[in-house]
Motif scaffolding. Sequence first.
Motif, PDB file in Angstrom:
ATOM      1  N   ILE A 144       0.834  -1.205   0.000  1.00 43.81           N
ATOM      2  CA  ILE A 144       0.000   0.000   0.000  1.00 43.81           C
ATOM      3  C   ILE A 144       0.868   1.254   0.000  1.00 43.81           C
ATOM      4  N   VAL A 145       1.898   1.263   0.851  1.00 45.92           N
ATOM      5  CA  VAL A 145       2.778   2.436   0.919  1.00 45.92           C
ATOM      6  C   VAL A 145       3.483   2.671  -0.405  1.00 45.92           C
ATOM      7  N   VAL A 146       3.990   1.591  -1.010  1.00 50.12           N
ATOM      8  CA  VAL A 146       4.667   1.727  -2.298  1.00 50.12           C
ATOM      9  C   VAL A 146       3.699   2.202  -3.377  1.00 50.12           C
ATOM     10  N   GLY A 147       2.457   1.656  -3.364  1.00 41.80           N
ATOM     11  CA  GLY A 147       1.464   2.076  -4.341  1.00 41.80           C
ATOM     12  C   GLY A 147       1.106   3.546  -4.210  1.00 41.80           C
ATOM     13  N   LEU A 148       0.884   3.992  -2.973  1.00 42.75           N
ATOM     14  CA  LEU A 148       0.574   5.412  -2.760  1.00 42.75           C
ATOM     15  C   LEU A 148       1.730   6.299  -3.206  1.00 42.75           C
ATOM     16  N   GLY A 149       2.935   5.852  -2.929  1.00 45.16           N
ATOM     17  CA  GLY A 149       4.102   6.623  -3.361  1.00 45.16           C
ATOM     18  C   GLY A 149       4.166   6.739  -4.867  1.00 45.16           C
ATOM     19  N   ALA A 150       3.852   5.638  -5.568  1.00 35.93           N
ATOM     20  CA  ALA A 150       3.866   5.662  -7.036  1.00 35.93           C
ATOM     21  C   ALA A 150       2.805   6.613  -7.573  1.00 35.93           C
ATOM     22  N   VAL A 151       1.610   6.603  -6.958  1.00 37.42           N
ATOM     23  CA  VAL A 151       0.533   7.509  -7.394  1.00 37.42           C
ATOM     24  C   VAL A 151       0.957   8.966  -7.229  1.00 37.42           C
ATOM     25  N   VAL A 152       1.567   9.278  -6.108  1.00 40.16           N
ATOM     26  CA  VAL A 152       2.015  10.649  -5.862  1.00 40.16           C
ATOM     27  C   VAL A 152       3.051  11.068  -6.893  1.00 40.16           C
ATOM     28  N   VAL A 153       3.988  10.180  -7.200  1.00 43.63           N
ATOM     29  CA  VAL A 153       5.027  10.503  -8.179  1.00 43.63           C
ATOM     30  C   VAL A 153       4.423  10.740  -9.556  1.00 43.63           C
ATOM     31  N   ILE A 154       3.481   9.859  -9.966  1.00 40.93           N
ATOM     32  CA  ILE A 154       2.844  10.012 -11.283  1.00 40.93           C
ATOM     33  C   ILE A 154       2.059  11.329 -11.349  1.00 40.93           C
ATOM     34  N   PHE A 155       1.326  11.616 -10.285  1.00 39.82           N
ATOM     35  CA  PHE A 155       0.552  12.867 -10.259  1.00 39.82           C
ATOM     36  C   PHE A 155       1.479  14.080 -10.371  1.00 39.82           C
ATOM     37  N   TYR A 156       2.589  14.038  -9.669  1.00 37.92           N
ATOM     38  CA  TYR A 156       3.526  15.161  -9.701  1.00 37.92           C
ATOM     39  C   TYR A 156       4.125  15.319 -11.095  1.00 37.92           C
ATOM     40  N   ILE A 157       4.473  14.196 -11.745  1.00 37.77           N
ATOM     41  CA  ILE A 157       5.046  14.266 -13.099  1.00 37.77           C
ATOM     42  C   ILE A 157       4.048  14.871 -14.075  1.00 37.77           C
ATOM     43  N   LYS A 158       2.776  14.421 -14.003  1.00 41.10           N
ATOM     44  CA  LYS A 158       1.753  14.959 -14.911  1.00 41.10           C
ATOM     45  C   LYS A 158       1.535  16.440 -14.662  1.00 41.10           C
ATOM     46  N   PHE A 159       1.471  16.819 -13.400  1.00 41.67           N
ATOM     47  CA  PHE A 159       1.267  18.234 -13.059  1.00 41.67           C
ATOM     48  C   PHE A 159       2.421  19.085 -13.579  1.00 41.67           C
TER      49      PHE A 159
END
Length: 299
Positions: free
Chosen positions: A250-265
């Motif tokens: 779960i922690v790794v998944g949330l971290g990946a989501v945050v990274v993807i969101f930041y890259i798109k932004f």
Amino acid sequence: MKNICCFLVIPLLSELVSGQLKIATVPSLEAYSDGDIKLPCNASLNRNDIKLIWVTWSQATKKVYEYDGYNTKRIVELQGYNVNLTQIHKGDIALTISNNTLTSGVYTFTCEVTEGSSEGRGETALTVREPPPDLPVNAARNVNVTKLPYDLACNVSNLRWNNVETMTLTWKENGIELCFFNGSKSNSQSERCRCDKDNPSYCILRLNEKKSNGDYTCIVTEGKSTGQATMNVKFEVSGNMMMIIIIIIIVVGLGAVVVIFYIKFYCSKRERQSLPSNKDTENHKPEENVSLKNKNTEN
């Protein structure tokens, strides 16, 4: 490593004087047969010259060790009996009896020392006993392992020498040997399977991974004495480990989501910055109209 085996020594030394030489021995001593036995004998030498010294150790009327210092020669040396020749000139005439040389019983030993014309003697009454066959080993009957690593432990009481170098340790899982520890070999001492050097009565088996449920047996030897204790071990670490794995995912998944969101932004912001604004577009339109009018006029 050899160990001097004596469990009761009467501290008072007997002193017999013959001529000018004083001899100090232990009047009585008790020991086990499976360890080396040391019989003290100290001579107050006058000149400390080994060539002037003659040493004789006897058991009752039988000589077991005799040394001629003048000729640097052992006259009598029965197997299992020895005197440290490097200490004789200091007056230390102790006799060492190797393990298992004597059976259980009571013996009278006599230390006789001659230095030139001076001589002296002393006696020791030695009681030898057979070692106790059983070594008391204690451990918990039931153990639940809920986390790893985990140390299974057993405790040994009434150690005679209290030294890991005289001990061995074996751990078995449902009758099958898991590990073996020999305290006399330094390379066999490991963190996984050992008796503690500073506290030899404490022996462990370190479990770093889940094993089968069942009986785990701790077998300890000291000299000829052996003891063991068995504990029933149950592993209950699977649920906890699964929970830990889920949390990590779960922690790794949330971290990946945050990274993807930041890259798109970040990419979207850069893209907007690269496009011309509306004001710039409006400012260019009149100039384009004037240019068209000029072209029409020329035509």
